[in-house]
Design a protein around this motif. Structure first.
Motif, PDB file in Angstrom:
ATOM      1  N   ARG A 218      37.074  -1.398  32.561  1.00 37.90           N
ATOM      2  CA  ARG A 218      37.943  -0.469  31.559  1.00 37.90           C
ATOM      3  C   ARG A 218      37.291   0.844  31.878  1.00 37.90           C
ATOM      4  N   TRP A 219      36.007   1.072  32.311  1.00 40.31           N
ATOM      5  CA  TRP A 219      35.844   2.460  31.960  1.00 40.31           C
ATOM      6  C   TRP A 219      36.259   3.390  32.955  1.00 40.31           C
ATOM      7  N   GLN A 220      37.121   3.910  32.329  1.00 45.01           N
ATOM      8  CA  GLN A 220      37.841   4.983  33.389  1.00 45.01           C
ATOM      9  C   GLN A 220      36.854   6.300  33.516  1.00 45.01           C
ATOM     10  N   GLY A 221      36.030   6.422  34.545  1.00 42.57           N
ATOM     11  CA  GLY A 221      35.023   7.332  34.817  1.00 42.57           C
ATOM     12  C   GLY A 221      35.301   8.794  34.337  1.00 42.57           C
ATOM     13  N   PRO A 222      34.502   9.606  34.304  1.00 41.84           N
ATOM     14  CA  PRO A 222      34.831  10.984  33.697  1.00 41.84           C
ATOM     15  C   PRO A 222      35.748  11.694  34.460  1.00 41.84           C
ATOM     16  N   THR A 223      36.541  12.466  34.014  1.00 39.08           N
ATOM     17  CA  THR A 223      37.655  13.074  34.556  1.00 39.08           C
ATOM     18  C   THR A 223      37.092  14.142  35.773  1.00 39.08           C
ATOM     19  N   GLU A 224      37.790  14.612  36.303  1.00 33.37           N
ATOM     20  CA  GLU A 224      37.489  15.434  37.653  1.00 33.37           C
ATOM     21  C   GLU A 224      36.829  16.695  37.088  1.00 33.37           C
TER      22      GLU A 224
ATOM     23  N   LYS B 172      10.159  15.176  31.292  1.00 28.47           N
ATOM     24  CA  LYS B 172      11.401  15.877  30.786  1.00 28.47           C
ATOM     25  C   LYS B 172      12.472  15.377  32.307  1.00 28.47           C
ATOM     26  N   LYS B 173      12.152  15.333  33.305  1.00 27.96           N
ATOM     27  CA  LYS B 173      12.957  14.950  34.597  1.00 27.96           C
ATOM     28  C   LYS B 173      13.254  13.524  34.543  1.00 27.96           C
ATOM     29  N   TRP B 174      14.497  13.219  34.779  1.00 27.67           N
ATOM     30  CA  TRP B 174      14.880  11.531  34.821  1.00 27.67           C
ATOM     31  C   TRP B 174      14.278  10.829  35.842  1.00 27.67           C
ATOM     32  N   THR B 175      14.292  11.674  37.029  1.00 24.60           N
ATOM     33  CA  THR B 175      13.544  11.118  38.287  1.00 24.60           C
ATOM     34  C   THR B 175      12.157  10.242  37.949  1.00 24.60           C
ATOM     35  N   THR B 176      11.409  11.474  37.051  1.00 23.87           N
ATOM     36  CA  THR B 176       9.948  11.108  36.796  1.00 23.87           C
ATOM     37  C   THR B 176       9.876   9.977  35.964  1.00 23.87           C
TER      38      THR B 176
ATOM     39  N   SER C  45      29.434  -0.409  40.684  1.00 24.91           N
ATOM     40  CA  SER C  45      29.474   0.602  41.647  1.00 24.91           C
ATOM     41  C   SER C  45      31.114   0.874  41.898  1.00 24.91           C
ATOM     42  N   HIS C  46      31.977  -0.024  42.004  1.00 24.73           N
ATOM     43  CA  HIS C  46      33.194   0.261  41.972  1.00 24.73           C
ATOM     44  C   HIS C  46      33.642   1.338  40.761  1.00 24.73           C
ATOM     45  N   SER C  47      33.373   0.997  39.696  1.00 24.43           N
ATOM     46  CA  SER C  47      33.505   1.881  38.427  1.00 24.43           C
ATOM     47  C   SER C  47      33.067   3.221  38.607  1.00 24.43           C
ATOM     48  N   SER C  48      31.814   3.507  39.122  1.00 24.42           N
ATOM     49  CA  SER C  48      31.255   4.619  39.135  1.00 24.42           C
ATOM     50  C   SER C  48      31.642   5.086  40.124  1.00 24.42           C
TER      51      SER C  48
ATOM     52  N   LEU D  84      20.214  -0.519  39.802  1.00 28.07           N
ATOM     53  CA  LEU D  84      21.347  -0.466  38.893  1.00 28.07           C
ATOM     54  C   LEU D  84      21.403   0.982  38.431  1.00 28.07           C
ATOM     55  N   MET D  85      20.013   1.318  38.072  1.00 30.70           N
ATOM     56  CA  MET D  85      19.828   2.873  37.285  1.00 30.70           C
ATOM     57  C   MET D  85      20.089   3.883  38.376  1.00 30.70           C
ATOM     58  N   LEU D  86      19.586   3.450  39.515  1.00 28.33           N
ATOM     59  CA  LEU D  86      20.023   4.719  40.567  1.00 28.33           C
ATOM     60  C   LEU D  86      21.524   4.773  40.926  1.00 28.33           C
ATOM     61  N   LEU D  87      22.194   3.742  40.785  1.00 29.53           N
ATOM     62  CA  LEU D  87      23.690   3.644  41.053  1.00 29.53           C
ATOM     63  C   LEU D  87      24.234   4.567  39.941  1.00 29.53           C
ATOM     64  N   LEU D  88      23.670   4.212  38.628  1.00 27.39           N
ATOM     65  CA  LEU D  88      24.300   4.809  37.579  1.00 27.39           C
ATOM     66  C   LEU D  88      23.804   6.583  37.485  1.00 27.39           C
ATOM     67  N   LEU D  89      22.578   6.679  37.778  1.00 32.24           N
ATOM     68  CA  LEU D  89      22.253   8.032  37.487  1.00 32.24           C
ATOM     69  C   LEU D  89      22.851   9.008  38.619  1.00 32.24           C
ATOM     70  N   SER D  90      22.950   8.506  39.652  1.00 30.28           N
ATOM     71  CA  SER D  90      23.381   9.235  40.797  1.00 30.28           C
ATOM     72  C   SER D  90      25.231   9.700  40.574  1.00 30.28           C
ATOM     73  N   LYS D  91      25.541   8.844  39.621  1.00 33.58           N
ATOM     74  CA  LYS D  91      26.980   9.244  39.406  1.00 33.58           C
ATOM     75  C   LYS D  91      27.194  10.017  38.320  1.00 33.58           C
TER      76      LYS D  91
END
Lengths: 176, 783
Positions: free
Chosen positions: B774-780, B626-630, A140-143, B668-675
Motif C-alpha cells: 500500500r505504500w504509494q511511493g513519494p510523489t514525483e 553523519k553520512k549514511w553510507t558510513t 523493490s516493486h514498491s520502491s 534490503l537497506m541498500l534497496l531502501l536507501l537508494s530509493k
C-alpha cells in the motif's frame, strides 16, 4: 513496465551464472545440515539471496516465469509440509511429532541416514525462501513504483475496502 | 447391512462426495449436479432403510474420538433425527435438481455444489449426533458452510455483508450454546443426549443452574432459527443464490433451532420457564415476521420474513407442548418445508424472468411460466391456510391448541390467540399479494421486451413440492401414518389424534373464516395505497447491527490513533525503558551486589575481548557518523564481528546464520536507501532526535547498556550448575540421529517451537506485505 534491472551488462551476465553455484551450495548446506553446520534455515536464506540477486538481473516478468509460483505460495507450501510431518505420526498411532529415521546402505554413497526431520527442515527451508523473497520483491516493486505488479499482488492478498497507507507528503516531511 | 454402517454411509457420503464434485466440475460443468443428486437420494434411501430396521426405537452408535476431551463420535437414531435426516436429504435432492437448471455455465459450479454437499453433511451430522459437543461442532460447521454459500457471489457488497452478518449472529449465539453445553456437563454430568433423554424423569431440571443451561442452549437455537431479536440476519442472507435460499433458509439450516428445541423438549419441558420463554420469543417473532413481510417489496425479502414468521410459529408449537405431549409437530414442519422451498424456487425463476427483485414491477407471468404459477398458487394457498392444503390443517391444529390453552389458563394465553390471528391475517394478505402480483394481471410495459420464458425442468421441483401440499392436505392420514412411525418417547403423545381435512364447524374454522376475510381486507387496503409503506427505520435491526459493527471499527481506530506514536522508533524507547526498569528493579530487590565476583576472568577471554572492543567502536560509529553510507558499513561490521563471537564459542551454525542475515539486511537497506529522495536523505543524515528528546533517548540507551552489563556480570558470577545445552549435545546422536546439535534442536528436540516460529514468520509477512504494497511511493515532485 519499469525496467529495474542492473545497469551494468557485465554484472547482469555474471549474476545469471553465479546463481547456479549459490543454489548448489544451498542444496549442499541443506543436505548436510543434520550432522554439520547448515540446515533448512541457513540454506533457505542462501537460496533466497541467490533469487534476490537474480531478481536484480532480470525483469519482473522473467522472474515470474522462472519462479512459476508466487513466493507466498512457496512459503505456505512449506508451512503445510512442516505441519504435515508433525501430524503424520498421529495417524499411525504414535505421539505427535515423533521422528522416523531410515538407515539405508546405498552403493557408492555409503551409509545414508534419512529421517522425517529432514522433511520438517525442508518446510522451514521453503518458508524462509518464500518469506524472504516475497518481502524483498515487494519491497523493490514498491520502491520502484511498479504499480501494475503491486496491484496484481494486492488484489489477491488484501482487503480492498481498506484505505491505503499514504506516504507522507512533502509538507508533512518538511514540518516533522 | 447393519444399521451402523448404513448410518455412517448416509451421514458421511456427502462429505466424501464434496471434493469429488469440486474435482469433476471442470469436465462435467453443470452436470456435476447429478452426482450430488445421486448422493442425496442414496443418503435418503439409506435413512429410509434405517427407519424400517429400527421401527422407531432409539438406537445409539458410539465410537471414541478424542477421549481426552470426553468427545465421542456418537450418533443417536430416533424418530426426530430420522425425520430431519429425511427432510434434509430429500429437499436437498430437489434443490440440487433445481440448481442444476438455475445456475449458469459461467458460475464456479464446482465450488457451489461442493459447498452444498458440505452443508448437507454438516446438517446430517447435527441432527444425528448424540453427543452435545459433537452437536456443537456440526452446528458451527453448518454456520461455516452457510457463510460460504451466502457469500458465494463474493464480489457483491450485499453478499459480503449478509454472509458476515449471518456468521456473526449464528456464530455468537452458537458460542452461547457452547456455554450451555459445558454447563450442562457440570450440572447433569454427561454430554450424552440419549442418556439425558432416558433419565429425564430422575433428572432435576428445576432450579437456577438447569434453567441457565436451558436458556443458554435456547439462545443458540433462537440465533440459528432467526428468532427475535436475532431475526434480522435471515433477510440479509438472501444475497445468496436462490437455490441456497430455498435450501438453507427454508428447509434446512434455520430449522436447526427448531430441531434443537425438539431435542431438548423431553429433557427440559418440565422446567416452568420452558414454555414461557419459547412461546414469548416464538410468537413475537411470528408477529414481527408477518408484519414485516407485508411491508417489504423485495421478492426474496418477503419470503424471508414469512419464513421468520413461520419459524416463530414452529417454535411456539414446542413451547405450547409443555402442558401435554406433542402431537403433530412434524406435520407443521413439513408444511412449511414444502411451501417455502417451492416459493423460493419460484422466486428464483421469476427474478430470472423479469430481471428485478421489486415485486411492484411485476405482473402477468402466468402465461410465461404456467407450472411455476401453479406451484405458487398451491404454495400460497398453504401459506394463507386455505382449506384443502396442509397449511389449513396446520393452522387449525394450532388454533385449537391455543384456544384450549386459553380457556383453561386464561390471561396471557388470550394474547397469544390474538397474536396468531394477527399474523395469520398478515400472512394471508402477503400470500394473496404474492400470487396476484406475480401471476395475475398484465405484464408491465417496461418489462414486455426483456422477458424470457424459463425452461420446463426448472419449474418441476417447485411444482412437485407444492403438489405435496395439496395431496397431503386432502389426505392428511397418508402423512399421519408415515409420521406415526417416527414418534419419540417423552416427546410425542403415544396415541395421536387423527388428522382430518374437515373438523366440522368448530371455533377454529370460524376464526379461519374471519382471518380470510380480514386478510382480503388488509390486501385491498394496501393495494389502494399502492404498497408505499416501508419497514420503519427504528425497527430495522439489521441497520442497527451494521451501525454497531461500524462503531466497533471506529472505536478501535480511535483507540489506535490515540495510542499510536508518530514515529515507529519511538516505540523502541518505551519497550527498552520497560526492560531497563524491570531488570534493574529485579536486581536491586533480589541480588545483593556482594554476589558479584571477578574470579571468572581468565586469559582465554582475550580474543573475545578484542572482538567486543571492535564491536563497541563500530557501534559508536553507527551513532555518531553523519553520512549514511558510513553508518551502514559500520553497522555491517558490527554484525560480522558478532559472528566471530559465535565462531569463538563453537557455534558455526549461528555464525553462518548471522553472516547471511547481515547480507540480506544489507541488500534490503541498500534497496531502501537508494530509493530515498535526495532531499529526505540529507535530512535523515542530520539527526532523527533533537533537543530534549535527544537527551531522553541518550539516557535510555546508556541506562539499558549499563543494566545489561550488570545482568551479564551476575550471570557469569554464578553460572547455573546444569546446562540444557549439555543435555542436547549429549543426546543429539542417540535421540535425534544427527551430530549437529543446533540442527537437531531446531527440527527435532524443539520442533514444535520451530513450527510456531515459521507460522509466525508467514503471518508477519502477510502483515508486512499489507504495508509494503500500500505504500504509494513519494510523489514525483519530491524526488
Amino acid at each position: 513496465m519499469i525496467d529495474t534491472r542492473v545497469k551494468s551488462p557485465i554484472l547482469a551476465f555474471f549474476i545469471r551464472y553465479i546463481f547456479f553455484f549459490i543454489t548448489i551450495f544451498a542444496v549442499y548446506i541443506f543436505l548436510k545440515g543434520h550432522n554439520a553446520p547448515g540446515g533448512g534455515f541457513i540454506a533457505g536464506i542462501i537460496f533466497a539471496i541467490s533469487l534476490v540477486i537474480l531478481n536484480m538481473a532480470l525483469s519482473a516478468d522473467e522472474m515470474k516465469q522462472i519462479l512459476h509460483y508466487d513466493p507466498l505460495q512457496i512459503a505456505t507450501t512449506g508451512l503445510f509440509i512442516a505441519y504435515g510431518t508433525a501430524i503424520a505420526p498421529v495417524f499411525f498411532g504414535y505421539p505427535f511429532m515423533l521422528h522416523k529415521m531410515i538407515h539405508l546402505h546405498v552403493p557408492l554413497l555409503g551409509n545414508l541416514h534419512v529421517g522425517t526431520p529432514v522433511l520438517l527442515d525442508f518446510g522451514v527451508f521453503l518458508v524462509v525462501v518464500g518469506v524472504t523473497t516475497k518481502m524483498t520483491f515487494t519491497f523493490s516493486h514498491s520502491s520502484d513504483s511498479d504499480i501494475n505488479t503491486l496491484a496484481q499482488d494486492e488484489s489477491g492478498l488484501s482487503n480492498t475496502n481498506e484505505e491505503p497507507v499514504v506516504a507522507p507528503t512533502n509538507e508533512q516531511a518538511t514540518t516533522e | 447391512m447393519a444399521i451402523e454402517s448404513l448410518l455412517l454411509i448416509a451421514v458421511f457420503l456427502p462429505l466424501f462426495i464434496a471434493p469429488v464434485v469440486g474435482f469433476f466440475a471442470r469436465s462435467l460443468s453443470l452436470n456435476v449436479a447429478w452426482i450430488g443428486i445421486g448422493t442425496a437420494i442414496t443418503s435418503a434411501s439409506l435413512i429410509g432403510r434405517i427407519i424400517k430396521l429400527t421401527k422407531g426405537l432409539p438406537f445409539v452408535i458410539s465410537y471414541n474420538w478424542v477421549p481426552a476431551f470426553d468427545l465421542q463420535l456418537s450418533f443417536l437414531v430416533d424418530g426426530l433425527s430420522l425425520f430431519f435426516g429425511l427432510v434434509i436429504t430429500c429437499i436437498g435432492a430437489f434443490v440440487l435438481f433445481y440448481a442444476r437448471f438455475y445456475m449458469s455455465l459461467k458460475d464456479e459450479n464446482g465450488r457451489f455444489f461442493a459447498y452444498l454437499m458440505l452443508f448437507m453433511f454438516a446438517m446430517l451430522g447435527t441432527v444425528f449426533s448424540n453427543h452435545l459437543l459433537l452437536t456443537f461442532l456440526f452446528w458451527e460447521l453448518t454456520g461455516v458452510a452457510s457463510f460460504l454459500l451466502i457469500g458465494f457471489l463474493y464480489n457483491k457488497p450485499e453478499s459480503q455483508k449478509g454472509s458476515l452478518m449471518a456468521l456473526i449472529v449464528t456464530g455468537t449465539t452458537g458460542l452461547v450454546m457452547l456455554l450451555g453445553i459445558l454447563l450442562a456437563k457440570s450440572v447433569f454430568g454427561t454430554y450424552d443426549l440419549s442418556l439425558l433423554i432416558a433419565q429425564r424423569d430422575s433428572l432435576v431440571v428445576v432450579g437456577a443452574l438447569p434453567t441457565a443451561v436451558m436458556a443458554l442452549m435456547l439462545v443458540g437455537a433462537f440465533g440459528k432459527s432467526a428468532q427475535f431479536p436475532f431475526h434480522f440476519w435471515l433477510p440479509n442472507a438472501m444475497a445468496a443464490p436462490t437455490p441456497v435460499s430455498s435450501y438453507l433458509h427454508s428447509a434446512a439450516m434455520v430449522k436447526l433451532g427448531i430441531f434443537l428445541t425438539a431435542r431438548l423438549f423431553p429433557i427440559f419441558s418440565h422446567n416452568p420457564y420452558w414454555g414461557d420463554i419459547i412461546v414469548t420469543v416464538g410468537f413475537i417473532t411470528m408477529l414481527i415476521g408477518a408484519v414485516y413481510s407485508i411491508l417489504s417489496h423485495d421478492l426474496k425479502a418477503i419470503l424471508a420474513y414469512t419464513t421468520v414468521s413461520q419459524l416463530g410459529f414452529l417454535m411456539g408449537v414446542y413451547g405450547l407442548g409443555h402442558m401435554q405431549l406433542l402431537e403433530h409437530d412434524f406435520f407443521h414442519i413439513l408444511n412449511h418445508v414444502f411451501y417455502k422451498a417451492s416459493l423460493f424456487m419460484v422466486a428464483g425463476i421469476v427474478i430470472h424472468i423479469v430481471g428485478t427483485k421489486d415485486i411492484r414491477k411485476m405482473g402477468g407471468l402466468f402465461r410465461i411460466a404456467p407450472f411455476a404459477g401453479m406451484a405458487t398458487l398451491f404454495a400460497c394457498m398453504a401459506m394463507a391456510g386455505l382449506p384443502g392444503t396442509m397449511g389449513f390443517i396446520s393452522k387449525e391444529l394450532m388454533l385449537e391448541t391455543l384456544l384450549h390453552n386459553a380457556q383453561s389458563h386464561g390471561g396471557i394465553a388470550w394474547v397469544w390467540v390474538g397474536t396468531i390471528i394477527m399474523s395469520a391475517i398478515c400472512l394471508f394478505a402477503t400470500s394473496l399479494r404474492f400470487f396476484k402480483t406475480l401471476f395475475m394481471g398484465t405484464v408491465p410495459l417496461d418489462l414486455k421486451d426483456s422477458l424470457h420464458a424459463p425452461g420446463l425442468w426448472i419449474q418441476l421441483p417447485p411444482l412437485v413440492l407444492a403438489s405435496c401440499l395439496i395431496i397431503f392436505g386432502l389426505n392428511p392420514e397418508l402423512l399421519g401414518h408415515a409420521l406415526a412411525g417416527l414418534t419419540v418417547s417423552g416427546m410425542h403423545a403415544i396415541k395421536m389424534s387423527h388428522l382430518a381435512l374437515w373438523h366440522g364447524l368448530t371455533t377454529p374454522f370460524l376464526l379461519s373464516l374471519t382471518i380470510s376475510g380480514l386478510g382480503v381486507g388488509l390486501y385491498t387496503l394496501f393495494e389502494r395505497k399502492h404498497w408505499q409503506m416501508e419497514i420503519p427505520k427504528q425497527l430495522r435491526f439489521d441497520t442497527a447491527f451494521n451501525n454497531g459493527l461500524e462503531g466497533l471499527a471506529t472505536l478501535s481506530k480511535r483507540l489506535h490513533s490515540w495510542l499510536r506514536l508518530d514515529q515507529s522508533q519511538d516505540y523502541l524507547g518505551i519497550v527498552i525503558s520497560y526492560i531497563v526498569l524491570m531488570s534493574s528493579g529485579f536486581i536491586l530487590y533480589y541480588l545483593p551486589l556482594s554476589t558479584i565476583r571477578f574470579d571468572w576472568i581468565r586469559l582465554e577471554h582475550i580474543p573475545a575481548t578484542v572482538i567486543g572492543f571492535v564491536i563497541c567502536v563500530f557501534s559508536i560509529a553507527v551513532v555518531t557518523q553523519k553520512k549514511w553510507t558510513t553508518r551502514l558499513i559500520a553497522l555491517s561490521v558490527v554484525g560480522f564481528f558478532i559472528s566471530f563471537y559465535f565462531v569463538i564459542y563453537r557455534a558455526p551454525d549461528l555464525a553462518l546464520t548471522q553472516m547471511l542475515i547481515e547480507s540480506v539486511s544489507l541488500i534490503l537497506m541498500l534497496l531502501l536507501l537508494s530509493k530515498i529522495p535526495k532531499g529526505m536523505a540529507i535530512k535523515e543524515e542530520a539527526s532523527v532526535y533533537t533537543g530534549a528528546k535527544k537527551r531522553v533517548v541518550l539516557l535510555i540507551s546508556v541506562l539499558s547498556g549499563f543494566v545489561m552489563m550488570i545482568v551479564l556480570w551476575f550471570l557469569l558470577s554464578d553460572p547455573p550448575a546444569t546446562k540444557l545445552g549439555d543435555y542436547f549435545i549429549d543426546k543429539t546422536n542417540s535421540l535425534a540421529g544427527g551430530s549437529n546439535a543446533v540442527n537437531t534442536v531446531v527440527v527435532d528436540f524443539r520442533g514444535f517451537d520451530t513450527m510456531g516460529e515459521i507460522s509466525v514468520l508467514v503471518i508477519a509477512t502477510l502483515g508486512i506485505l499489507g504495508l509494503l504494497m500500500r505504500w504509494q511511493g513519494p510523489t514525483e515532485e519530491s524526488k
